[in-house]
Enzyme design. Sequence first.
Site, short mmCIF file in Angstrom:
data_model
loop_
_atom_site.label_atom_id
_atom_site.label_comp_id
_atom_site.label_asym_id
_atom_site.label_seq_id
_atom_site.Cartn_x
_atom_site.Cartn_y
_atom_site.Cartn_z
N ARG A 1 0.85 -1.21 -0.07
CA ARG A 1 0.16 0.14 -0.07
C ARG A 1 1.02 1.15 0.13
NH1 ARG A 1 -3.65 -1.99 -1.77
NH2 ARG A 1 -5.74 -2.60 -0.97
N GLU B 1 -10.64 9.95 -15.43
CA GLU B 1 -10.23 10.78 -16.41
C GLU B 1 -8.83 10.63 -16.38
OE1 GLU B 1 -12.74 11.96 -17.92
OE2 GLU B 1 -14.29 10.91 -16.54
N HIS C 1 -0.42 0.71 -10.45
CA HIS C 1 -1.24 -0.37 -9.59
C HIS C 1 -1.75 -1.46 -10.26
CE1 HIS C 1 -2.81 -1.54 -5.71
NE2 HIS C 1 -4.11 -1.42 -6.10
#
Length: 608
Positions: free
Chosen positions: A506, A541, A560
């Site tokens: 994370r 976006e 990710h």
Amino acid sequence: MRLADRINSTTVDAGSIGLFYLAQAGFALKTSRGTVAYLDPYLSDCCERCFGFRRMIPAPIAPDELAPDVVISTHSHYDHLDIDALPVLARNGRTHFVGSPDCAPLYAEAGVAPERTTILAEGESTTFADLSLRAVYADHGDLAPDAIGVLVEADGVHVYDVGDSGYRPERIFPSLYSPVDVMIAPINGAFGNLDAEEACLLAEVVKPKLLIASHFGMFLEHGGDPARFLSAAGYLPRFIYAVVPAPGETFVLGKSPYGGVNWRRETLPDTSRPLVVRLNAKTCAMIPEERAILADAGAQVVEIEGTTDEEIIAAARDCDALMVVSAYVRANVIGAMHRCRLIARLGTGVDKIDIEAARRAGVMVSYLPDFCTDEVADHTLALLLTVARQLDFFRDAMRQGRQPRQVPEVHRLSTQTLGLIGLGRIGRAVARRAGAFGMQILACDPAVSATIAEELGAELTDLDRVLAEADYLCLLCPLTDQTRNLLTMSEFRRMKPTAVLVNTGRGELVNEDDLVIALREGTIRGAATDVYAGLNVFAPEGFPTDHPFFGLSNLIMTPHVSAFSRESLVEQKVRGAQAVADALAGRRPEHLVGRRGTEKEGHHTNSA
């Protein structure tokens, strides 16, 4: 999903609350403040006695479906539906009952607690659930002297329901009713209610902007055509009028800048089927296999992205299950979902879900601790190998058409030490892969025994030693209050200046500002990361590239994607949908999260 919740305006729903089979004679007023249900049961008994229809008792009523804040009911000398319907509604702890003085015995017979009832005399007002209610009575003679009409004010819109018996226009006082934006009238002169002419006269007095006719029987003599019925009564279009809505149809009201209301027809989803809200539907679209499982479970699915709490609450207030990939599910969202049974996380980490709020609300949380174990482990090793073999440097040399004369320092992996912070499912998979390269492995994880570490060829030790001796340090632990900002400048200074950080856990495990400084100043040699605290790589976006990370030549970044493979993405969505199907069917979903955000039956990592 209630349409009024989505658009934050007042909704009059005169036909979809499931009270009757033929006579859609009740209505619900749904607003951003609360929901009022008006039981207009008079026609039920008449249908049985006059038309031979079966008695329309409350078999279709489910408290979870209606779940009003306020129920306004009438009581007369007829043995009507209230006797049967009220006990059903009384089981809903949210429901408060408002009625005329003669309703008190009815509430007692229905088992409604006295503190959940309000009896209004003529002209009395009360406020409940931020809704202003005012009782309006008239002298109805022998027909129904105890009938109650109620004027409800919500969000600046006034809705007046005539009640279930015949008001006589000559006894109406306009001051009692004004202002009125919407009038709901059970027009059926054959049963003692207003006939069409009386409804027209009453409308002339109260001057509504919208008239909703709420009975079925009145249209029988005109072939079921309400327009022909009102026309035959001489109802001129001095006011806009509407007719009996079809099941699921509603009138959406909004305040007009010119006074009164604007309105339009809408159709609500079928409330008889469980509602599932699927978040991140744009950035992580549903697949056919996922849809098929939910369809087999009888669910209706609403797909949204869920970029804000307000968007999620508007869609999920009445949902039975919420599916989430990467959106935040905070306490205020959980508190607003009064029917939700399950929050299904389509991934391994649950740090974006308020687990304690879910526990307090009695909402289960499921997750998928093992759907992408191989993928994240492979990606972790890929990032490590990219740095270890200096692939970026050699790629650039190749593209420039030159053989580099000065080769950067590269070490044989079997001479290097791998430090693992976190030895859960993914940490163990990384350890097995690194062992194949002959790396020495040091691991830090207070939830794992030394025996398990030894079986993986790793040595279990403390954080200080891992930081001091690791040539490559991999972060694979869950994000918790204890591990947030686990690595700061203090920790970077305790690492070797030649060390490399690899983070596929994370982003919040690392203080990113400190990492930028450590990489710029050479406190550590390099880093590779697939996760970020200050960069939303899932923004629909796109995301800006002005983050300080983009100016560092000794940092490798991927967006990710460590969990990605064709197999893992299918498994993620299929198993997430199956968890929802299990919850809807009353079965225990696989992998439920415990109180502290971990699965009760085993340790897991919090990475994908």
